[in-house]
Design a protein around this motif. Structure first.
Motif: not given
Length: 404
Positions: A51-54, A60-67, A245-251
């Motif tokens: 889970r940690k590695v994946e 790093k691919q700027r993705k999260i998960v959608l079920v 967008s909010l999750f990956f927002h630099p601020k």
């Protein structure tokens, strides 16, 4: 404390035995991941490691998960005999539904894909790694996946079906090999996600065919369907785009590895329905959407703007406000608030009372200064103090609105 007799220290089991020492698997060992391989079990330590590695790899691919749930979320399936249409009407609709109405002849069933579903999956796949998670059996889940993802580019082996469930009446994110803090769920039912309510985005139930619930009129009975551009999936896609967008927002506060999509989801409802204006509060060449306050307001579910032309503005954020500006805001049915109001709503995850966060009135400061210095004040000193106050407030005002 030793290792129990019914397990071992190795991470992976197949067909009930350790791949290394062939110890027979005990019930306390770990979890079965039969959707990956029908004989695969993983220890809790190995699950945590994977889970940690994946998760790191996905971030790093700027993705999260959608079920994604299937029935009544992405599609609706029924027995052919329950579909109250003549064969002529059926043939007509099969030919005029852009491939969204499908006859599963060998199963004696009809499936109707929700309008916009293909566009939805294509757009979502650029932001999310997607899973199918259904209480339908595996054979059904795989057939629906073929309809939704004919080129097998969205889901691959990430299809969790009835046979994989840890409890037959409940869905669990324990089977998703990513950190729960980066997982969102779309489902028309919230009862099956008893332990993951904070990850759930409820979906309006899609009922195209006749329902057992006689109080629900099906869309087919009304000879209509959801609109492609304003329907449920189009609306949810906009929400998902904002969350991503909010999750990956630099601020965004905090390191990327510790951000929690559940917290973003919770905040989105705090100021839902509010339209906030930051009129004349930013330097000319500065993009308002890059400010911390703007991002906080959007994360709380508000719509932000910089022009009074926008209709139905509910709030104006300002560090200072004159009596005249207050009166104008009241006539326009707007509430004037200090930037601290947004900070308080953000930190406490609730809408705070606006009257407790009124902007500063400059003349109150001048009056206080005059009273304090009544014995030695002069026209010149008041003038310079007034000038100093205005300049200072403008400087602080800019600092509030441009903060990182």
């Amino acid at each position: 404390m030793g290792v129990p007799d019914d397990t071992c220290a190795h991470p992976t089991f197949l067909k009930g035995k350790c791949l290394v020492c062939e110890t027979k698997l005990g019930k306390r060992y770990g979890l079965a991941f039969t959707y990956i391989d029908k004989d695969l079990w993983l220890s809790h330590d190995e699950i945590a490691r994977i889970r940690k590695v994946e998760s790191e790899k996905l971030l790093k691919q700027r993705k999260i998960v959608l079920v994604l749930d299937l029935d009544h979320t992405l599609l609706h399936t029924t027995s052919e005999e329950k579909y109250q249409k003549t064969q002529e009407e059926l043939n007509s609709q099969l030919n005029s539904n852009d491939g969204l109405l499908i006859s599963l002849e060998s199963w004696l069933r009809m499936t109707k894909l929700r309008p916009y579903v293909h566009k939805f999956l294509k757009e979502a796949s650029t932001m999310f790694e997607m899973y199918i998670y259904t209480k339908g059996d595996r054979r059904y889940a795989l057939r629906m996946a073929e309809l939704l993802d004919p080129e097998n580019v969205y889901f691959n082996s990430r299809i969790i079906a009835y046979e994989d469930l840890l409890k037959k009446d409940e869905k669990s994110l324990d089977l998703v090999l990513k950190h729960e803090r980066m997982v969102l769920v779309l489902d028309d039912s919230n009862t099956v996600w008893r332990n993951h309510q904070h990850s759930l985005i409820p979906v309006k139930r899609y009922v195209y065919f006749d329902s057992r619930d006689k109080s629900v009129v099906s869309l087919s009975a009304l000879n209509t369907d959801e609109d492609e551009t304003t329907g449920e999936l189009a609306t949810i896609l906009e929400k998902l785009q904002l969350i991503h967008s909010l999750f990956f927002h630099p601020k965004f506060k905090g390191d990327l590895a510790h951000r929690d999509v559940r917290l973003i989801l919770a905040r989105l409802g705090v100021l839902q329905g509010c339209k906030i204006i930051f009129n004349r509060r930013f330097p000319t060449k500065f993009k308002p959407e890059n400010s911390r306050l703007w991002m906080m307001a959007e994360e709380l579910g508000a719509i932000c703007c910089t022009s009074n032309i926008v209709a139905n503005i509910t709030h104006e954020v300002s560090l200072v406000a004159t009596t005249k500006e207050y009166h104008r805001a009241e006539l326009d049915k707007k509430l004037m608030v200090h930037p601290r109001w947004l900070h308080a709503c953000y930190d406490e995850l609730e809408r705070k009372a606006e009257e407790d966060f009124r902007p500063i009135e400059p003349m109150e400061i001048i009056s206080e200064f005059t009273c304090i210095n009544s014995t030695r004040s002069s026209t010149i000193s008041i003038f310079f103090f007034f000038f100093f106050v205005i300049c200072s407030l403008q400087l602080v005002n800019s600092r509030f609105f441009l903060e990182k």
